[in-house]
Motif scaffolding. Sequence first.
Motif, PDB file in Angstrom:
ATOM      1  N   HIS A   1       0.820  -1.218   0.000  1.00 25.81           N
ATOM      2  CA  HIS A   1       0.000   0.000   0.000  1.00 25.81           C
ATOM      3  C   HIS A   1       0.857   1.272   0.000  1.00 25.81           C
ATOM      4  CE1 HIS A   1      -3.583   2.423   0.846  1.00 25.81           C
ATOM      5  NE2 HIS A   1      -2.829   3.080   1.725  1.00 25.81           N
TER       6      HIS A   1
ATOM      7  N   VAL B   1      -5.155   9.659   1.788  1.00 28.44           N
ATOM      8  CA  VAL B   1      -6.038   9.337   0.680  1.00 28.44           C
ATOM      9  C   VAL B   1      -6.620  10.622   0.071  1.00 28.44           C
ATOM     10  CG1 VAL B   1      -8.107   9.108   2.096  1.00 28.44           C
ATOM     11  CG2 VAL B   1      -7.944   7.834  -0.028  1.00 28.44           C
TER      12      VAL B   1
ATOM     13  N   PRO C   1     -13.652   0.752   3.334  1.00 26.30           N
ATOM     14  CA  PRO C   1     -12.867   1.165   2.176  1.00 26.30           C
ATOM     15  C   PRO C   1     -12.638  -0.013   1.226  1.00 26.30           C
ATOM     16  CG  PRO C   1     -11.440   0.872   4.084  1.00 26.30           C
ATOM     17  CD  PRO C   1     -12.847   0.579   4.543  1.00 26.30           C
TER      18      PRO C   1
ATOM     19  N   TRP D   1     -10.229  -0.839  -2.059  1.00 32.36           N
ATOM     20  CA  TRP D   1      -9.046  -0.305  -2.720  1.00 32.36           C
ATOM     21  C   TRP D   1      -8.826  -0.947  -4.080  1.00 32.36           C
ATOM     22  CZ3 TRP D   1      -6.201   3.735  -0.932  1.00 32.36           C
ATOM     23  CH2 TRP D   1      -6.399   4.107   0.410  1.00 32.36           C
TER      24      TRP D   1
ATOM     25  N   TYR E   1      -5.540  -1.168  -6.963  1.00 29.94           N
ATOM     26  CA  TYR E   1      -4.138  -0.875  -7.219  1.00 29.94           C
ATOM     27  C   TYR E   1      -3.778  -1.307  -8.642  1.00 29.94           C
ATOM     28  CZ  TYR E   1      -4.041  -0.871  -2.080  1.00 29.94           C
ATOM     29  OH  TYR E   1      -4.300  -0.636  -0.745  1.00 29.94           O
TER      30      TYR E   1
ATOM     31  N   TRP F   1      -3.967   4.310  -8.249  1.00 30.22           N
ATOM     32  CA  TRP F   1      -4.753   3.716  -7.175  1.00 30.22           C
ATOM     33  C   TRP F   1      -6.096   4.426  -7.063  1.00 30.22           C
ATOM     34  CZ3 TRP F   1      -6.396   6.988  -3.367  1.00 30.22           C
ATOM     35  CH2 TRP F   1      -5.657   8.154  -3.143  1.00 30.22           C
TER      36      TRP F   1
ATOM     37  N   CYS G   1      -9.689   4.537  -4.154  1.00 31.64           N
ATOM     38  CA  CYS G   1     -10.340   4.064  -2.934  1.00 31.64           C
ATOM     39  C   CYS G   1     -11.782   4.555  -2.930  1.00 31.64           C
ATOM     40  CB  CYS G   1      -9.615   4.593  -1.697  1.00 31.64           C
ATOM     41  SG  CYS G   1     -10.431   4.146  -0.133  1.00 31.64           S
TER      42      CYS G   1
ATOM     43  N   TRP H   1     -15.010   4.734  -0.490  1.00 32.39           N
ATOM     44  CA  TRP H   1     -15.360   4.634   0.936  1.00 32.39           C
ATOM     45  C   TRP H   1     -16.884   4.551   1.042  1.00 32.39           C
ATOM     46  CZ3 TRP H   1     -12.556   4.140   5.413  1.00 32.39           C
ATOM     47  CH2 TRP H   1     -13.254   4.322   6.604  1.00 32.39           C
TER      48      TRP H   1
ATOM     49  N   GLN I   1      -9.044   8.904  -6.256  1.00 33.80           N
ATOM     50  CA  GLN I   1      -8.213   8.149  -7.182  1.00 33.80           C
ATOM     51  C   GLN I   1      -7.042   9.003  -7.641  1.00 33.80           C
ATOM     52  OE1 GLN I   1     -10.661   6.779 -10.488  1.00 33.80           O
ATOM     53  NE2 GLN I   1     -11.976   8.558 -10.359  1.00 33.80           N
TER      54      GLN I   1
ATOM     55  N   TRP J   1     -11.171   3.758 -10.332  1.00 32.93           N
ATOM     56  CA  TRP J   1     -12.568   3.672  -9.928  1.00 32.93           C
ATOM     57  C   TRP J   1     -13.496   3.912 -11.114  1.00 32.93           C
ATOM     58  CZ3 TRP J   1     -15.935   1.544  -7.005  1.00 32.93           C
ATOM     59  CH2 TRP J   1     -17.271   1.962  -7.101  1.00 32.93           C
TER      60      TRP J   1
END
Length: 391
Positions: free
Chosen positions: A260, A268, A315, A317, A319, A326, A328, A330, A341, A348
């Motif tokens: 991570h 984030v 969350p 994630w 990758y 990356w 995320c 939520w 992102q 995403w």
Amino acid sequence: MATDAYKERPGRTELGRVLMSAGALSADWAPAYAAVPRSDFLPDVMWPFDMEAGRSVPVSKSEDPGAWYGYADSDVPIVTQWDDGNHTGTDPGRSSTSSASMPSVVFRMLQDLELRYGHKVLEIGTATCWNAALMAHRAGPDNVVTIEVDAALAATARATADRLGLRIRVVHGDGFQGYPDGAPHDRVIATCGLRSLPFAWIEQCRPGGIIVAPWGTHFSNGDAVARLTVAPDGKSACGTFTGPVEFMKLRAQRLSPAAHSEYVSGSVADGDETSTTITETEFVAGRFSPQRFALGLRVPHCLHVVAEKRDGGRPVWFYGMTDRSWACAWFREGDVARVWQSGPRRLWDEAEAAYRWWEGKGKPGCERFGLTVTAEGQSAWLDDPAEAWTV
């Protein structure tokens, strides 16, 4: 092979009835089930998955034979090796690296193989040798070659086959390369999860032959059983998926967890923030949910991690595997999900587009998807092989 006393064990008889009523054990495989008990292939100390406890537990045949046979006669997966053999003691290790699969999974995959007497079979992943023994009972002696990458497991399987008088060839080697010395094979079956199905298996399987293998993407650990038929010209193999499964991955295709900190060095909030109307229930779903498999096909080279709930939210994630992109999402119950992102890829956005595509296609299960493999690579498709895309 089995003694009369063992054949009459109530647990084993009941398991056979359960498997048949569920459609996992077909009538033509029932003789192999009766003649080849799983218990003959299990180690004295093993780690079956206890459904009530939700974890693998150690069981010793010498200390508690009743429990040992009880698990052997149950439709549960049983870990037989931890940490590639670098494990001592009876407590579970860090990572399970070999197992005896659930009998229901074993026999469903054997049904997919359409094995007949006289067929030459190549198996990738010997493990305990039970699967190979079932196939040898069906195909006949000297018709099964099984390859195991782990030297210790191969030696144990060879000793087991010798002890039981089975004429099975156990080879220590890299199954990813197949077994050209025995080609052409009529059937190829893998008992490990794949992320790339090697073309060598197609080259070593006769035209019209069948390849059965758990296959998936790095998006998640979930697999689906691919049942492919080799084309008449031998230059490709194509077929659909028959159902969801989860297997230990082929060792050559294992992937370490995403680091991570190599993706997100600060907060984030450093990423670009947006939102989504997709809910956690819709997007996350269950472990074997069809959307996870579908999203893996539509969002290439991406690792997807569903974290535990904390502070009232969850969350999720993403990758990138080819760069440090990356994202995320939520999810918080009752609120619109927030999304961050960063990087060249908008992971995403790709995932949300893939979800909407899957939703628009009627939320298909893995059985509507298919796989085509050629020397150039592999491609997936929905309903029609002519509309495939590279995976």
